[in-house]
Scaffold this active site. Structure first.
Site, mmCIF file in Angstrom:
data_model
loop_
_atom_site.group_PDB
_atom_site.id
_atom_site.type_symbol
_atom_site.label_atom_id
_atom_site.label_comp_id
_atom_site.label_asym_id
_atom_site.label_seq_id
_atom_site.Cartn_x
_atom_site.Cartn_y
_atom_site.Cartn_z
ATOM 1 C CB THR A 2 -1.007 -0.001 1.232
ATOM 2 O OG1 THR A 2 -1.946 0.844 1.043
ATOM 3 C CG2 THR A 2 -0.165 0.298 2.294
ATOM 4 N N GLY A 157 -0.101 6.211 -6.798
ATOM 5 C CA GLY A 157 -1.215 5.059 -7.484
ATOM 6 C C GLY A 157 -0.929 5.088 -9.038
ATOM 7 C CB CYS A 160 2.955 1.958 -6.532
ATOM 8 S SG CYS A 160 3.368 0.571 -5.538
ATOM 9 C CB THR A 163 -0.532 2.310 -4.778
ATOM 10 O OG1 THR A 163 0.552 1.929 -4.039
ATOM 11 C CG2 THR A 163 -1.014 3.703 -4.147
#
EC number: 3.4.25.2
Length: 174
Positions: A2, A157, A160, A163
């Site tokens: 995360t 986001g 990655c 994410t």
């Protein structure tokens, strides 16, 4: 994993996190809440790492906050001591980002407590991306802490694979 990011600016601290839960290469859930308020809504906390491990840490950290009447640093140090000495906790794989009106801290899986430079925290798989974006925004814009946290999490986001764009954002003004 995360991404969790915490930004402090102009009497405001924010912790934001994405919602992706992965099991290996598979997305299991996209809307997990990895950021929450603790101790009478005076402390923000976000976790990166194993979900079950993080919930265990949240519970234990909240108990430490209650024991130490909301004193963030003391609770974090006591939590870190437990983390190092408890056989079960030592096996937990998670990081906590915590903040109140005075401090921002990272509590690591090794039982360390780190107060980051510039009150900027970015942890998890997209942490380096979020930290880079937040640093650039802090140094080159007048955006609020909330806007910086949200934009840096969006950038993480986009880059990655662990994410996503579902965001939980908590803010304290002081």
């Amino acid at each position: 994993m995360t991404t969790i990011v915490s930004v402090r600016r102009n009497n405001q601290v924010v912790i934001a996190g994405d919602g992706q839960v992965s099991l290996g290469n598979t997305v299991m859930k996209g809307n997990a809440r990895k950021v929450r308020r603790l101790y009478h809504n005076k402390v923000l906390a976000g976790f990166a790492g194993g979900t079950a491990d993080a919930f265990t840490l949240f519970e234990r950290f909240e108990a430490k906050l209650e024991m130490h009447q909301g004193h963030l640093m003391r609770a974090a140090v006591e939590m870190a001591k437990d983390w190092r000495s408890d056989k079960v906790l030592r096996k937990l794989e998670a990081l906590l980002a915590v903040a109140d009106a005075e401090s921002s801290l990272i509590i690591t899986g090794n039982g360390d407590v780190v107060q980051p430079e510039n009150d900027l925290i970015a942890i998890g798989s997209g942490g380096a991306f979020a930290q880079s974006a937040a640093t650039a925004l802090l140094e080159n814009t007048d955006l609020s802490a909330l806007e910086i946290a949200e934009k840096s999490l969006t950038i993480a986001g986009d880059i990655c694979v662990f994410t996503n764009q579902f965001k939980t954002i908590e803010e304290l003004k002081y």
